[in-house]
Scaffold this motif. Structure first.
Motif, PDB file in Angstrom:
ATOM      1  N   PHE A  49       0.872  -1.170   0.000  1.00  0.00           N
ATOM      2  CA  PHE A  49       0.000   0.000   0.000  1.00  0.00           C
ATOM      3  C   PHE A  49       0.911   1.222   0.000  1.00  0.00           C
ATOM      4  O   PHE A  49       1.825   1.324   0.832  1.00  0.00           O
ATOM      5  CB  PHE A  49      -0.887   0.043   1.240  1.00  0.00           C
ATOM      6  N   ILE A  50       0.661   2.141  -0.908  1.00  0.00           N
ATOM      7  CA  ILE A  50       1.502   3.330  -1.029  1.00  0.00           C
ATOM      8  C   ILE A  50       0.655   4.582  -0.864  1.00  0.00           C
ATOM      9  O   ILE A  50      -0.394   4.712  -1.502  1.00  0.00           O
ATOM     10  CB  ILE A  50       2.232   3.331  -2.391  1.00  0.00           C
ATOM     11  N   THR A  51       1.115   5.492  -0.009  1.00  0.00           N
ATOM     12  CA  THR A  51       0.456   6.779   0.190  1.00  0.00           C
ATOM     13  C   THR A  51       1.410   7.883  -0.233  1.00  0.00           C
ATOM     14  O   THR A  51       2.561   7.925   0.224  1.00  0.00           O
ATOM     15  CB  THR A  51       0.043   6.971   1.663  1.00  0.00           C
ATOM     16  N   LEU A  52       0.945   8.764  -1.114  1.00  0.00           N
ATOM     17  CA  LEU A  52       1.789   9.796  -1.695  1.00  0.00           C
ATOM     18  C   LEU A  52       1.735  11.079  -0.856  1.00  0.00           C
ATOM     19  O   LEU A  52       0.712  11.377  -0.231  1.00  0.00           O
ATOM     20  CB  LEU A  52       1.327  10.115  -3.117  1.00  0.00           C
ATOM     21  N   PRO A  53       2.830  11.859  -0.861  1.00  0.00           N
ATOM     22  CA  PRO A  53       2.786  13.165  -0.194  1.00  0.00           C
ATOM     23  C   PRO A  53       1.877  14.122  -0.959  1.00  0.00           C
ATOM     24  O   PRO A  53       1.721  14.016  -2.179  1.00  0.00           O
ATOM     25  CB  PRO A  53       4.240  13.633  -0.239  1.00  0.00           C
ATOM     26  N   LYS A  54       1.253  15.051  -0.253  1.00  0.00           N
ATOM     27  CA  LYS A  54       0.323  15.985  -0.887  1.00  0.00           C
ATOM     28  C   LYS A  54       1.063  17.020  -1.734  1.00  0.00           C
ATOM     29  O   LYS A  54       2.214  17.386  -1.453  1.00  0.00           O
ATOM     30  CB  LYS A  54      -0.496  16.723   0.174  1.00  0.00           C
ATOM     31  N   ASN A  55       0.367  17.470  -2.771  1.00  0.00           N
ATOM     32  CA  ASN A  55       0.803  18.622  -3.566  1.00  0.00           C
ATOM     33  C   ASN A  55       2.229  18.470  -4.092  1.00  0.00           C
ATOM     34  O   ASN A  55       3.046  19.393  -4.006  1.00  0.00           O
ATOM     35  CB  ASN A  55       0.686  19.916  -2.744  1.00  0.00           C
ATOM     36  N   THR A  56       2.526  17.280  -4.620  1.00  0.00           N
ATOM     37  CA  THR A  56       3.851  17.032  -5.200  1.00  0.00           C
ATOM     38  C   THR A  56       3.660  16.635  -6.661  1.00  0.00           C
ATOM     39  O   THR A  56       3.329  15.487  -6.954  1.00  0.00           O
ATOM     40  CB  THR A  56       4.588  15.913  -4.441  1.00  0.00           C
ATOM     41  N   PRO A  57       3.849  17.573  -7.586  1.00  0.00           N
ATOM     42  CA  PRO A  57       3.610  17.278  -8.998  1.00  0.00           C
ATOM     43  C   PRO A  57       4.470  16.117  -9.506  1.00  0.00           C
ATOM     44  O   PRO A  57       5.667  16.032  -9.208  1.00  0.00           O
ATOM     45  CB  PRO A  57       4.000  18.586  -9.701  1.00  0.00           C
ATOM     46  N   GLY A  58       3.825  15.212 -10.237  1.00  0.00           N
ATOM     47  CA  GLY A  58       4.553  14.109 -10.868  1.00  0.00           C
ATOM     48  C   GLY A  58       5.001  13.020  -9.927  1.00  0.00           C
ATOM     49  O   GLY A  58       5.778  12.142 -10.319  1.00  0.00           O
ATOM     50  N   ILE A  59       4.509  13.007  -8.683  1.00  0.00           N
ATOM     51  CA  ILE A  59       5.029  12.063  -7.694  1.00  0.00           C
ATOM     52  C   ILE A  59       4.693  10.617  -8.049  1.00  0.00           C
ATOM     53  O   ILE A  59       5.519   9.715  -7.866  1.00  0.00           O
ATOM     54  CB  ILE A  59       4.543  12.416  -6.268  1.00  0.00           C
ATOM     55  N   LEU A  60       3.492  10.364  -8.579  1.00  0.00           N
ATOM     56  CA  LEU A  60       3.156   8.991  -8.947  1.00  0.00           C
ATOM     57  C   LEU A  60       4.063   8.500 -10.077  1.00  0.00           C
ATOM     58  O   LEU A  60       4.519   7.348 -10.061  1.00  0.00           O
ATOM     59  CB  LEU A  60       1.688   8.886  -9.369  1.00  0.00           C
ATOM     60  N   HIS A  61       4.341   9.376 -11.028  1.00  0.00           N
ATOM     61  CA  HIS A  61       5.262   9.021 -12.120  1.00  0.00           C
ATOM     62  C   HIS A  61       6.639   8.663 -11.555  1.00  0.00           C
ATOM     63  O   HIS A  61       7.267   7.690 -11.989  1.00  0.00           O
ATOM     64  CB  HIS A  61       5.372  10.179 -13.107  1.00  0.00           C
TER      65      HIS A  61
ATOM     66  N   LEU B  66      12.253   0.726  -2.970  1.00  0.00           N
ATOM     67  CA  LEU B  66      11.509   1.189  -1.798  1.00  0.00           C
ATOM     68  C   LEU B  66      12.277   2.266  -1.047  1.00  0.00           C
ATOM     69  O   LEU B  66      11.688   3.228  -0.527  1.00  0.00           O
ATOM     70  CB  LEU B  66      11.202   0.001  -0.875  1.00  0.00           C
ATOM     71  N   GLU B  67      13.598   2.142  -0.999  1.00  0.00           N
ATOM     72  CA  GLU B  67      14.417   3.190  -0.387  1.00  0.00           C
ATOM     73  C   GLU B  67      14.275   4.492  -1.167  1.00  0.00           C
ATOM     74  O   GLU B  67      14.165   5.580  -0.584  1.00  0.00           O
ATOM     75  CB  GLU B  67      15.884   2.751  -0.351  1.00  0.00           C
ATOM     76  N   GLU B  68      14.246   4.376  -2.503  1.00  0.00           N
ATOM     77  CA  GLU B  68      14.149   5.573  -3.347  1.00  0.00           C
ATOM     78  C   GLU B  68      12.814   6.290  -3.144  1.00  0.00           C
ATOM     79  O   GLU B  68      12.774   7.518  -2.992  1.00  0.00           O
ATOM     80  CB  GLU B  68      14.327   5.206  -4.821  1.00  0.00           C
ATOM     81  N   ILE B  69      11.709   5.541  -3.117  1.00  0.00           N
ATOM     82  CA  ILE B  69      10.409   6.208  -2.981  1.00  0.00           C
ATOM     83  C   ILE B  69      10.233   6.787  -1.579  1.00  0.00           C
ATOM     84  O   ILE B  69       9.540   7.791  -1.397  1.00  0.00           O
ATOM     85  CB  ILE B  69       9.241   5.272  -3.348  1.00  0.00           C
TER      86      ILE B  69
ATOM     87  N   GLY C  69       9.413  11.024  -0.026  1.00  0.00           N
ATOM     88  CA  GLY C  69       8.359  11.380   0.911  1.00  0.00           C
ATOM     89  C   GLY C  69       7.164  10.449   0.877  1.00  0.00           C
ATOM     90  O   GLY C  69       6.130  10.733   1.489  1.00  0.00           O
ATOM     91  N   VAL C  70       7.310   9.334   0.170  1.00  0.00           N
ATOM     92  CA  VAL C  70       6.229   8.348   0.061  1.00  0.00           C
ATOM     93  C   VAL C  70       6.264   7.423   1.271  1.00  0.00           C
ATOM     94  O   VAL C  70       7.343   7.030   1.739  1.00  0.00           O
ATOM     95  CB  VAL C  70       6.388   7.520  -1.235  1.00  0.00           C
TER      96      VAL C  70
END
Length: 275
Positions: free
Chosen positions: A194-206, A253-256, A260-261
């Motif tokens: 399960f992955i949760t992204l930081p808010k308001n970070t353009p292109g973060i999913l990419h 996983l270390e990279e993401i 801030g993920v």
């Protein structure tokens, strides 16, 4: 050992659970939520729940429940072929009402629309419940969509068999627990996150997906689910194919994490495909 499953007996989840455990260990529960709660409160040692169907997609109750039970891990995946059948008390009956679980109804939609367009379709808690109801009401012109095992258990006749819309209909089930289950480490095939992204970070999913892509790590699934906090906030479930790439996965996983993920490691597990 006590093992909970989405019941009642002869449900498809029961069939999946029976692959590893005998009847004396199995405890049916009426819902996926009650299965997960029983595991959380240590009323059972493991549970088996459906996670995804090839026709209807993910079982959101299972996914969302796991997201909020962060100490539960996946230890096995069992894939079953799902063959639906229309069951009746007597082959001379023309059903005026057909009962089944919502997933089974959805999986048989083309058959129902073609053969029974004017028949009342009623949703019930499980396919086995539908079969049990039909068996207990022989005076009613009612049918049930359920398995052959349910027909045998309740002495019903199969009016139409293999009525699912696709002959490759399959469901994934997960064996879940809070303590290790015997695993053949040489046969680990998948990792779920399960992955949760930081808010308001353009292109973060990419960027997250790129961390896996440039390392040539194969992802078999990525799906978003609402966080249920505010509109537009999501978490993601990702399935990673494990080969000889565990160090690469750890580096991804270390990279993401540096991006801030946050992630929840659901576990590495093997897959059993039943015919």
């Amino acid at each position: 050992m006590e093992v909970g499953y989405l019941g009642p007996k002869n449900s498809f989840t029961y069939k999946a659970a029976s692959y590893y455990f005998d009847d004396s260990s199995l405890q049916p529960y009426s819902s996926i939520t009650s299965c997960l709660n029983a595991l959380t409160h240590m009323q059972v040692d493991y549970v088996v729940v459906p996670i995804e169907n090839s026709l209807e997609g993910s079982v959101h109750t299972s996914i969302d429940g796991l997201f909020h039970h962060k100490d539960i891990k996946v230890y096995k995946e069992i894939i079953l072929p799902i063959k639906q059948n229309l069951l009746v008390n007597d082959l001379t009956i023309v059903p005026e009402k057909i009962l089944s679980h919502p997933q089974a109804i959805a999986q048989s939609q083309h058959f129902l629309e073609t053969c029974y367009p004017n028949v009342l379709i009623e949703q019930v808690p499980s396919t086995t419940f539908a079969a049990e109801y039909v068996a207990g009401h022989p005076d009613e012109s009612v049918g049930a969509i359920a398995s052959k095992e349910a027909a045998e258990e309740y002495g019903l006749e199969i009016l139409s068999e293999n009525i699912q819309d696709n002959r490759f209909n399959q469901t994934r089930f997960w064996l879940l627990g809070k303590q290790p289950f015997k695993i053949d480490d040489s046969n680990i095939q998948k990792l779920s996150l399960f992955i949760t992204l930081p808010k308001n970070t353009p292109g973060i999913l990419h960027k997250v997906l790129s961390a896996f892509a440039w390392r040539e790590i194969d992802l078999s699934k990525i799906e978003s689910r609402p966080l249920k906090t505010e509109l537009g906030e999501y978490y993601f479930i990702i399935d990673v194919i494990i080969q000889d790439n565990i160090p690469l996965v750890e580096h991804a996983l270390e990279e993401i994490t540096l991006l801030g993920v946050t992630y929840q490691h659901l576990g590495c597990y093997s897959i059993v495909i039943k015919e």
